[in-house]
Enzyme design. Structure first.
Site, PDB file in Angstrom:
ATOM      1  N   ASN A   1       3.793   2.810  -1.629  1.00 11.66           N
ATOM      2  CA  ASN A   1       3.488   4.209  -1.322  1.00 11.66           C
ATOM      3  C   ASN A   1       4.590   4.911  -0.547  1.00 11.66           C
ATOM      4  O   ASN A   1       4.664   6.135  -0.550  1.00 11.66           O
ATOM      5  CB  ASN A   1       2.172   4.299  -0.539  1.00 11.66           C
ATOM      6  CG  ASN A   1       2.123   3.355   0.626  1.00 11.66           C
ATOM      7  OD1 ASN A   1       2.180   2.148   0.480  1.00 11.66           O
ATOM      8  ND2 ASN A   1       2.060   3.923   1.825  1.00 11.66           N
TER       9      ASN A   1
ATOM     10  N   GLN B   1      -1.127   3.978  -5.969  1.00 12.81           N
ATOM     11  CA  GLN B   1      -0.024   4.905  -6.251  1.00 12.81           C
ATOM     12  C   GLN B   1       0.466   4.793  -7.691  1.00 12.81           C
ATOM     13  O   GLN B   1       0.978   5.763  -8.252  1.00 12.81           O
ATOM     14  CB  GLN B   1       1.149   4.661  -5.295  1.00 12.81           C
ATOM     15  CG  GLN B   1       0.871   5.007  -3.846  1.00 12.81           C
ATOM     16  CD  GLN B   1       0.695   6.509  -3.600  1.00 12.81           C
ATOM     17  OE1 GLN B   1       1.029   7.359  -4.418  1.00 12.81           O
ATOM     18  NE2 GLN B   1       0.139   6.834  -2.446  1.00 12.81           N
TER      19      GLN B   1
ATOM     20  N   CYS C   1      -0.788   7.659   7.095  1.00 13.02           N
ATOM     21  CA  CYS C   1      -1.244   6.941   8.293  1.00 13.02           C
ATOM     22  C   CYS C   1      -0.106   6.730   9.282  1.00 13.02           C
ATOM     23  O   CYS C   1      -0.322   6.569  10.460  1.00 13.02           O
ATOM     24  CB  CYS C   1      -1.831   5.594   7.897  1.00 13.02           C
ATOM     25  SG  CYS C   1      -2.655   5.622   6.319  1.00 13.02           S
TER      26      CYS C   1
HETATM   27  N1  PLP Z   1      -3.229   2.048  -1.017  1.00 14.06           N
HETATM   28  C1  PLP Z   1      -2.144   2.808  -1.157  1.00 14.06           C
HETATM   29  C2  PLP Z   1      -0.919   2.215  -1.794  1.00 14.06           C
HETATM   30  C3  PLP Z   1      -2.145   4.134  -0.738  1.00 14.06           C
HETATM   31  O1  PLP Z   1      -1.039   4.869  -0.873  1.00 14.06           O
HETATM   32  C4  PLP Z   1      -3.328   4.648  -0.144  1.00 14.06           C
HETATM   33  C5  PLP Z   1      -3.355   6.023   0.379  1.00 14.06           C
HETATM   34  O2  PLP Z   1      -2.382   6.527   0.896  1.00 14.06           O
HETATM   35  C6  PLP Z   1      -4.443   3.824  -0.033  1.00 14.06           C
HETATM   36  C7  PLP Z   1      -4.366   2.523  -0.475  1.00 14.06           C
HETATM   37  C8  PLP Z   1      -5.704   4.307   0.563  1.00 14.06           C
HETATM   38  O3  PLP Z   1      -6.446   5.071  -0.373  1.00 14.06           O
HETATM   39  P1  PLP Z   1      -7.569   6.081   0.116  1.00 14.06           P
HETATM   40  O4  PLP Z   1      -6.882   7.240   0.744  1.00 14.06           O
HETATM   41  O5  PLP Z   1      -8.308   6.449  -1.132  1.00 14.06           O
HETATM   42  O6  PLP Z   1      -8.442   5.338   1.058  1.00 14.06           O
END
Ligand code: PLP
Length: 380
Positions: free
Chosen positions: A149, A177, A323
């Site tokens: 991501n 992603q 995050c």
């Molecule tokens: N996994 C990846 C690679 C992400 O980029 C994200 C969100 O940024 C998530 C998991 C989390 O997904 P969600 O926002 O639907 O909880």
């Protein structure tokens, strides 16, 4: 002032087709999909329709789709759900996972489970050979994301999944992603578990799914009902599932043409940024990358200063992971890649999507030039 949104990897704006389908469904009204009466049957049919459409885009069978409250929950279900099935077994993940996997694995480690992190090279790619010595330990789970991501680096999915399959080890991938951006098919790549999220594709937020291949033992995180084959109890969000299905189908249908268009815009963006900052570093620049993601670093700059200055120009970008925004230290992804701190601290991520235009990219390039000129003037 213009407003240019280049943060699709954080969350893509809701697509009008998705909104229309969701509004029509809400207006029509239905009941609880578990109810026996006509209202319940209507809801159940809508939910099943959404399940079939999402399964179709993945090459899965509908019974293998478990709806969740987003990608984070899907990842947690995979990690903890497998750890419960295989008590005492180690857990393996890559060092560059999203916190939804990484923190779940860390929590298991704090409870005494042996955990292993696969290293990545300087372009953020997992070396398949590093997995081999861990397979005889019969991990409960090996989790490697389909694409990162922060950098957009695509991982060697087929090789990783096939090695795990050959050793009888459960392989999970976070495809949040990658789905809709590169071909993600579970009938071609033998993953056992795969996480999805609707809002990265212009679907609703808080809606996701875990693909659970038939015959993969998994324990639920929640208790309280038999919904989603007992793997995700709780009354389902039928409207959300429908919106997810529309977004998934649109992204799948447009994938090839959008990949070409977005990679062209991304390349233009990188060239334009480099024109005013020749020392710009493109992270994972030599890796196969998602077509819509571009993480660049200005050595010696402060990520937060760049983000805020671009925001004042009307350009929305992020540090790499929503995050991680606000955290002053280099991300775990850059640490794992061996990116020097003075480069990592100046890294920001641009990510494009279905409504990004060439004109918006030109605007972002101009805004970048103004921002770096201002920062250099202050530093001088
Ligand atoms: N996994 C990846 C690679 C992400 O980029 C994200 C969100 O940024 C998530 C998991 C989390 O997904 P969600 O926002 O639907 O909880």
């Amino acid at each position: 002032m213009r407003s240019v949104y280049l943060d699709y990897a954080a969350s893509a704006p809701l697509r009008p087709e998705v909104r229309d389908a969701m509004v029509a469904h809400l207006e029509a009204g239905d009941g609880n999909p578990s109810s026996a009466h006509a209202w319940g049957r209507r809801a159940r049919a809508a939910l099943q329709g959404a399940r079939e459409r999402i399964a179709g885009t993945l090459g899965a069978s509908p019974a293998e789709i478990v709806f969740t409250r987003g990608g984070t929950e899907a990842d947690n279900l995979a990690v903890f759900g497998r750890a419960v099935v295989c008590p005492g077994a180690p857990v393996v993940c890559s060092a560059v996972e999203h916190p939804a996997v990484l923190d779940a694995v860390r929590a298991l480690g704090e409870r005494g489970v042996a955990t292993h992190h696969l290293p990545v090279n300087g372009d953020g790619e997992t070396e398949v050979a590093t997995l081999q010595p861990l397979l005889p330990l019969k991990p409960a789970l090996v989790s490697v994301m389909w694409a990162n991501n922060e950098t957009g680096a695509v991982q060697p999915m087929a090789a990783l999944a096939e090695r795990c399959l050959a050793s009888g080890v459960c392989f999970h991938t976070d495809a949040v992603q990658a789905f809709g951006r590169v071909p993600v098919r579970v009938d071609e790549t033998p993953v056992a578990l795969l996480s999805l999220s609707a809002h990265k594709l212009g679907g609703p937020r808080g809606v996701g799914a875990l693909f659970v291949r038939r015959g993969t033992p998994l324990e639920p995180l929640l208790r309280g009902g038999g919904q989603e084959r007992g793997l995700r109890p709780g009354t389902e969000d039928v409207t959300g599932a429908l919106g997810f299905a529309v977004a998934a189908e649109l992204a799948t249908r447009e994938r090839e043409t959008e990949a070409i268009r977005l990679a062209g815009l991304r390349d233009r963006l990188e060239a334009g940024l480099r024109a005013s900052t020749p020392d710009l570093v493109v992270l994972a620049g030599a890796a196969e990358r998602l077509p819509h993601v571009c993480q660049v670093a200005l050595p010696g700059a402060e990520r937060e200063v760049l983000l805020l200055a671009l925001d004042l120009e009307g350009v929305a970008v992020s540090a790499g992971s929503a995050c991680a925004t606000g955290a002053a230290r280099p991300s775990h992804v850059h640490r794992a890649m061996g990116v020097p701190d003075e480069v990592a601290n100046g890294a920001i991520r641009f990510s494009l999507g279905h409504s990004t235009t060439a004109d918006e990219v030109e605007y972002a390039i101009t805004a970048w030039r103004r921002v770096v000129e201002r920062i250099s003037a202050v530093a001088a």
